[in-house]
Design a protein around this motif. Structure first.
Motif, mmCIF file in Angstrom:
data_model
loop_
_atom_site.group_PDB
_atom_site.id
_atom_site.type_symbol
_atom_site.label_atom_id
_atom_site.label_comp_id
_atom_site.label_asym_id
_atom_site.label_seq_id
_atom_site.Cartn_x
_atom_site.Cartn_y
_atom_site.Cartn_z
ATOM 1 N N LEU A 32 -2.301 4.311 3.029
ATOM 2 C CA LEU A 32 -2.124 3.180 3.952
ATOM 3 C C LEU A 32 -2.385 3.605 5.396
ATOM 4 N N ALA A 33 -2.000 4.831 5.756
ATOM 5 C CA ALA A 33 -2.286 5.333 7.104
ATOM 6 C C ALA A 33 -3.793 5.388 7.329
ATOM 7 N N LEU A 34 -4.542 5.838 6.326
ATOM 8 C CA LEU A 34 -6.000 5.882 6.454
ATOM 9 C C LEU A 34 -6.605 4.478 6.527
ATOM 10 N N LEU A 35 -6.055 3.544 5.774
ATOM 11 C CA LEU A 35 -6.560 2.174 5.779
ATOM 12 C C LEU A 35 -6.361 1.509 7.142
ATOM 13 N N PHE A 36 -5.195 1.733 7.741
ATOM 14 C CA PHE A 36 -4.867 1.064 9.001
ATOM 15 C C PHE A 36 -5.190 1.898 10.241
ATOM 16 N N GLN A 37 -5.755 3.082 10.065
ATOM 17 C CA GLN A 37 -6.005 3.965 11.209
ATOM 18 C C GLN A 37 -6.839 3.237 12.274
ATOM 19 N N LYS A 69 -12.737 1.336 12.582
ATOM 20 C CA LYS A 69 -12.372 0.052 11.995
ATOM 21 C C LYS A 69 -13.022 -0.112 10.625
ATOM 22 N N ILE A 70 -12.229 -0.550 9.656
ATOM 23 C CA ILE A 70 -12.725 -0.835 8.313
ATOM 24 C C ILE A 70 -12.963 -2.339 8.235
ATOM 25 N N PRO A 71 -14.228 -2.773 8.183
ATOM 26 C CA PRO A 71 -14.543 -4.205 8.219
ATOM 27 C C PRO A 71 -14.401 -4.863 6.841
ATOM 28 N N LEU A 72 -13.230 -5.405 6.564
ATOM 29 C CA LEU A 72 -12.983 -6.066 5.285
ATOM 30 C C LEU A 72 -13.111 -7.584 5.375
ATOM 31 N N GLN A 89 -10.142 -12.749 5.537
ATOM 32 C CA GLN A 89 -9.426 -13.157 4.320
ATOM 33 C C GLN A 89 -8.902 -11.953 3.541
ATOM 34 N N ILE A 90 -9.707 -10.928 3.407
ATOM 35 C CA ILE A 90 -9.254 -9.746 2.668
ATOM 36 C C ILE A 90 -8.162 -9.028 3.442
ATOM 37 N N TRP A 91 -8.315 -8.941 4.769
ATOM 38 C CA TRP A 91 -7.245 -8.316 5.557
ATOM 39 C C TRP A 91 -5.939 -9.099 5.425
ATOM 40 N N ASN A 92 -6.018 -10.432 5.364
ATOM 41 C CA ASN A 92 -4.802 -11.229 5.178
ATOM 42 C C ASN A 92 -4.133 -10.885 3.844
ATOM 43 N N ILE A 93 -4.917 -10.729 2.799
ATOM 44 C CA ILE A 93 -4.367 -10.360 1.491
ATOM 45 C C ILE A 93 -3.738 -8.968 1.560
ATOM 46 N N VAL A 94 -4.437 -8.041 2.222
ATOM 47 C CA VAL A 94 -3.900 -6.678 2.381
ATOM 48 C C VAL A 94 -2.597 -6.711 3.166
ATOM 49 N N ASP A 95 -2.578 -7.474 4.259
ATOM 50 C CA ASP A 95 -1.365 -7.566 5.083
ATOM 51 C C ASP A 95 -0.180 -8.103 4.282
ATOM 52 N N ILE A 96 -0.418 -9.146 3.492
ATOM 53 C CA ILE A 96 0.660 -9.713 2.675
ATOM 54 C C ILE A 96 1.120 -8.712 1.622
ATOM 55 N N ALA A 97 0.178 -8.107 0.921
ATOM 56 C CA ALA A 97 0.534 -7.162 -0.146
ATOM 57 C C ALA A 97 1.308 -5.969 0.399
ATOM 58 N N VAL A 98 0.852 -5.420 1.507
ATOM 59 C CA VAL A 98 1.537 -4.262 2.087
ATOM 60 C C VAL A 98 2.893 -4.669 2.647
ATOM 61 N N GLY A 99 2.964 -5.820 3.320
ATOM 62 C CA GLY A 99 4.242 -6.288 3.856
ATOM 63 C C GLY A 99 5.275 -6.518 2.769
ATOM 64 N N VAL A 100 4.868 -7.179 1.697
ATOM 65 C CA VAL A 100 5.788 -7.408 0.571
ATOM 66 C C VAL A 100 6.164 -6.074 -0.073
ATOM 67 N N GLY A 101 5.183 -5.191 -0.232
ATOM 68 C CA GLY A 101 5.461 -3.878 -0.811
ATOM 69 C C GLY A 101 6.458 -3.080 0.005
ATOM 70 N N LEU A 102 6.352 -3.157 1.318
ATOM 71 C CA LEU A 102 7.307 -2.451 2.178
ATOM 72 C C LEU A 102 8.715 -3.008 2.016
ATOM 73 N N ILE A 103 8.823 -4.332 1.958
ATOM 74 C CA ILE A 103 10.144 -4.942 1.799
ATOM 75 C C ILE A 103 10.733 -4.584 0.440
ATOM 76 N N VAL A 104 9.917 -4.646 -0.597
ATOM 77 C CA VAL A 104 10.399 -4.302 -1.943
ATOM 78 C C VAL A 104 10.829 -2.840 -1.996
ATOM 79 N N SER A 105 10.084 -1.964 -1.304
ATOM 80 C CA SER A 105 10.399 -0.531 -1.345
ATOM 81 C C SER A 105 11.759 -0.209 -0.720
ATOM 82 N N ILE A 106 12.247 -1.101 0.109
ATOM 83 C CA ILE A 106 13.575 -0.884 0.705
ATOM 84 C C ILE A 106 14.656 -0.954 -0.371
ATOM 85 N N PHE A 107 14.447 -1.824 -1.356
ATOM 86 C CA PHE A 107 15.468 -2.071 -2.364
ATOM 87 C C PHE A 107 15.306 -1.241 -3.636
#
Length: 100
Positions: free
Chosen positions: A59-64, A68-71, A74-92
């Motif tokens: 993830l550090a390499l993806l967001f470095q 810039k990684i030109p996705l 729409q794809i960046w929105n999907i990545v943002d949602i997936a990573v955001g949800v994954g981070l929240i889930v990882s807390i629990f």
């Protein structure tokens, strides 16, 4: 405790990327995500969580912010949602996946 705060902050930043923002905000998110994921990878390394090291490092390499990684928006929105949800889930999720 600080890892949880970083995960929550990064999740909020990533979810806010779904709205139309100035380009400077996205640069800030990329830099913040890079620093946050590097720190989380370091914390995972200290705890011996090999799977988490790989995930946060990737993830550090993806967001470095350096190349810039030109996705596309729409794809960046999907990545943002997936990573955001994954981070929240990882807390629990109880971390019990140490590997030597």
């Amino acid at each position: 405790m600080i890892s949880k705060s970083i995960k929550i902050a990064l999740s909020i930043l990533l979810f806010l990327c779904l709205f139309r923002m100035q380009y400077g905000y996205y640069e800030f998110v990329r830099f913040s995500a890079f620093v946050g994921f590097v720190f989380l990878a370091y914390q995972a390394n200290q705890g011996g969580y090999n799977k988490s090291i790989f995930i946060y490092g990737t993830l550090a390499l993806l967001f470095q912010p350096f190349f810039k990684i030109p996705l596309g928006r729409q794809i960046w929105n999907i990545v943002d949602i997936a990573v955001g949800v994954g981070l929240i889930v990882s807390i629990f999720i109880k971390k019990d996946n140490r590997q030597l």
